[in-house]
Design a protein around this motif. Structure first.
Motif, PDB file in Angstrom:
ATOM      1  N   GLY A   1       0.822  -1.217   0.000  1.00 14.11           N
ATOM      2  CA  GLY A   1       0.000   0.000   0.000  1.00 14.11           C
ATOM      3  C   GLY A   1       0.850   1.259   0.000  1.00 14.11           C
ATOM      4  N   VAL A   2       1.919   1.275   0.796  1.00 14.56           N
ATOM      5  CA  VAL A   2       2.803   2.443   0.842  1.00 14.56           C
ATOM      6  C   VAL A   2       3.498   2.631  -0.505  1.00 14.56           C
ATOM      7  N   LEU A   3       3.961   1.529  -1.098  1.00  9.13           N
ATOM      8  CA  LEU A   3       4.604   1.641  -2.413  1.00  9.13           C
ATOM      9  C   LEU A   3       3.631   2.151  -3.468  1.00  9.13           C
ATOM     10  N   ALA A   4       2.377   1.733  -3.390  1.00 10.74           N
ATOM     11  CA  ALA A   4       1.376   2.218  -4.339  1.00 10.74           C
ATOM     12  C   ALA A   4       1.162   3.720  -4.182  1.00 10.74           C
ATOM     13  N   ILE A   5       1.135   4.194  -2.951  1.00 13.30           N
ATOM     14  CA  ILE A   5       0.973   5.635  -2.714  1.00 13.30           C
ATOM     15  C   ILE A   5       2.169   6.402  -3.283  1.00 13.30           C
ATOM     16  N   LEU A   6       3.371   5.887  -3.051  1.00 17.53           N
ATOM     17  CA  LEU A   6       4.563   6.584  -3.538  1.00 17.53           C
ATOM     18  C   LEU A   6       4.664   6.573  -5.062  1.00 17.53           C
ATOM     19  N   ALA A   7       4.217   5.501  -5.689  1.00 18.72           N
ATOM     20  CA  ALA A   7       4.339   5.395  -7.143  1.00 18.72           C
ATOM     21  C   ALA A   7       3.182   6.051  -7.882  1.00 18.72           C
ATOM     22  N   PHE A   8       2.123   6.388  -7.199  1.00 21.60           N
ATOM     23  CA  PHE A   8       0.925   6.901  -7.855  1.00 21.60           C
ATOM     24  C   PHE A   8       1.182   8.107  -8.756  1.00 21.60           C
ATOM     25  N   PRO A   9       1.911   9.132  -8.310  1.00 21.09           N
ATOM     26  CA  PRO A   9       2.104  10.291  -9.200  1.00 21.09           C
ATOM     27  C   PRO A   9       2.799   9.935 -10.513  1.00 21.09           C
ATOM     28  N   LEU A  10       3.767   9.036 -10.472  1.00 20.27           N
ATOM     29  CA  LEU A  10       4.468   8.671 -11.701  1.00 20.27           C
ATOM     30  C   LEU A  10       3.649   7.736 -12.573  1.00 20.27           C
ATOM     31  N   LEU A  11       2.759   6.956 -11.975  1.00 21.01           N
ATOM     32  CA  LEU A  11       1.913   6.068 -12.766  1.00 21.01           C
ATOM     33  C   LEU A  11       0.728   6.817 -13.364  1.00 21.01           C
ATOM     34  N   TRP A  12       0.280   7.863 -12.680  1.00 13.80           N
ATOM     35  CA  TRP A  12      -0.887   8.616 -13.132  1.00 13.80           C
ATOM     36  C   TRP A  12      -0.587   9.357 -14.426  1.00 13.80           C
ATOM     37  N   ARG A  13       0.579  10.000 -14.466  1.00 19.63           N
ATOM     38  CA  ARG A  13       0.990  10.689 -15.680  1.00 19.63           C
ATOM     39  C   ARG A  13       2.512  10.597 -15.769  1.00 19.63           C
ATOM     40  N   PRO A  14       3.066  10.639 -16.963  1.00 24.34           N
ATOM     41  CA  PRO A  14       4.497  10.370 -17.125  1.00 24.34           C
ATOM     42  C   PRO A  14       5.407  11.291 -16.323  1.00 24.34           C
ATOM     43  N   TYR A  15       5.079  12.559 -16.248  1.00 23.63           N
ATOM     44  CA  TYR A  15       5.934  13.490 -15.510  1.00 23.63           C
ATOM     45  C   TYR A  15       5.138  14.085 -14.357  1.00 23.63           C
ATOM     46  N   GLY A  16       4.720  13.230 -13.437  1.00 22.48           N
ATOM     47  CA  GLY A  16       3.876  13.648 -12.330  1.00 22.48           C
ATOM     48  C   GLY A  16       4.635  14.273 -11.185  1.00 22.48           C
ATOM     49  N   THR A  17       5.950  14.266 -11.264  1.00 24.09           N
ATOM     50  CA  THR A  17       6.766  14.879 -10.213  1.00 24.09           C
ATOM     51  C   THR A  17       7.746  15.829 -10.876  1.00 24.09           C
ATOM     52  N   PRO A  18       8.333  16.744 -10.114  1.00 27.25           N
ATOM     53  CA  PRO A  18       9.353  17.610 -10.701  1.00 27.25           C
ATOM     54  C   PRO A  18      10.503  16.764 -11.256  1.00 27.25           C
ATOM     55  N   PRO A  19      11.081  17.167 -12.388  1.00 24.93           N
ATOM     56  CA  PRO A  19      12.140  16.350 -12.979  1.00 24.93           C
ATOM     57  C   PRO A  19      13.361  16.257 -12.077  1.00 24.93           C
ATOM     58  N   MET A  20      13.858  15.051 -11.949  1.00 29.45           N
ATOM     59  CA  MET A  20      15.083  14.790 -11.198  1.00 29.45           C
ATOM     60  C   MET A  20      15.983  13.968 -12.113  1.00 29.45           C
ATOM     61  N   PRO A  21      17.271  14.216 -12.084  1.00 35.03           N
ATOM     62  CA  PRO A  21      18.164  13.459 -12.977  1.00 35.03           C
ATOM     63  C   PRO A  21      18.015  11.951 -12.732  1.00 35.03           C
ATOM     64  N   GLY A  22      17.733  11.222 -13.774  1.00 35.61           N
ATOM     65  CA  GLY A  22      17.634   9.780 -13.688  1.00 35.61           C
ATOM     66  C   GLY A  22      16.270   9.252 -13.314  1.00 35.61           C
TER      67      GLY A  22
END
Length: 188
Positions: A83-104
């Protein structure tokens, strides 16, 4: 006790105030993207508290009732971690660039990363639950295994009868005690 609570609350309140100041600098004057940010700030905790946390809790309780004892704790822990991993991965799974860009960060496949991490968690769950088959449980009645006193089992010594519980076992390489002399015997 009240002073300690106040002292613990002050840094949290200061951080909350600083967060409000930073958000006000970001949000004012109002723009269309601010409403999306407010949706994430409010929607994230609501989604967690109304959907993900209850589903994780219900699934953990159901599995804990259905599974045998060696599997209960590892499976519940694995469910919570998933459940915690799903919460953490949700922004990146919802849309390709769901978080501010970070190298790598955007170089990889977030769905594959989540799948591999969840698979690792459940492999650890299975190994933890199966360890009771290979590692014997120790109890307070079982003497510790040391180099001076290897485990004494009747299976290891097939020609010797099993000693009653509580009988001290001496290792085979220990010299026998000399016989007691009449002077050493207790007087009655």
């Amino acid at each position: 006790m009240k002073i300690a609570r106040v002292l613990f609350a002050l840094p949290g309140l200061a951080a909350l105030a600083w967060g409000v100041v930073l958000f006000a600098e970001y949000a004012l004057p109002l723009r269309p993207d601010v409403f999306g940010t407010v949706g994430w700030i409010i929607g994230g905790p609501i989604l967690n508290d109304a959907v993900i946390a209850p589903l994780t809790a219900v699934l953990g309780v159901v599995l804990a009732r259905l599974l045998p004892p060696p599997w209960k704790a590892p499976v519940v822990a694995g469910t919570v971690l998933t459940g915690v991993l799903a919460i953490l991965a949700f922004p990146l799974l919802w849309r390709p660039y769901g978080t501010p860009p970070m190298p790598g960060l955007h170089d990889g496949n977030p769905a594959l990363g989540l799948a591999l991490t969840v698979a690792t968690v459940w492999l650890a769950v299975a190994l933890t639950a199966l360890r009771h088959r290979f590692v014997p449980r120790t109890t307070s009645a079982t003497p510790p295994v040391t180099r001076a006193a290897p485990p004494a089992t009747s299976a290891a010594l097939p020609d010797t009868p099993a000693a009653p519980p509580g009988t001290p076992v001496t290792p085979p390489d220990t010299p026998a005690a000399p016989p007691a002399t009449p002077a050493d015997r207790p007087r009655t």
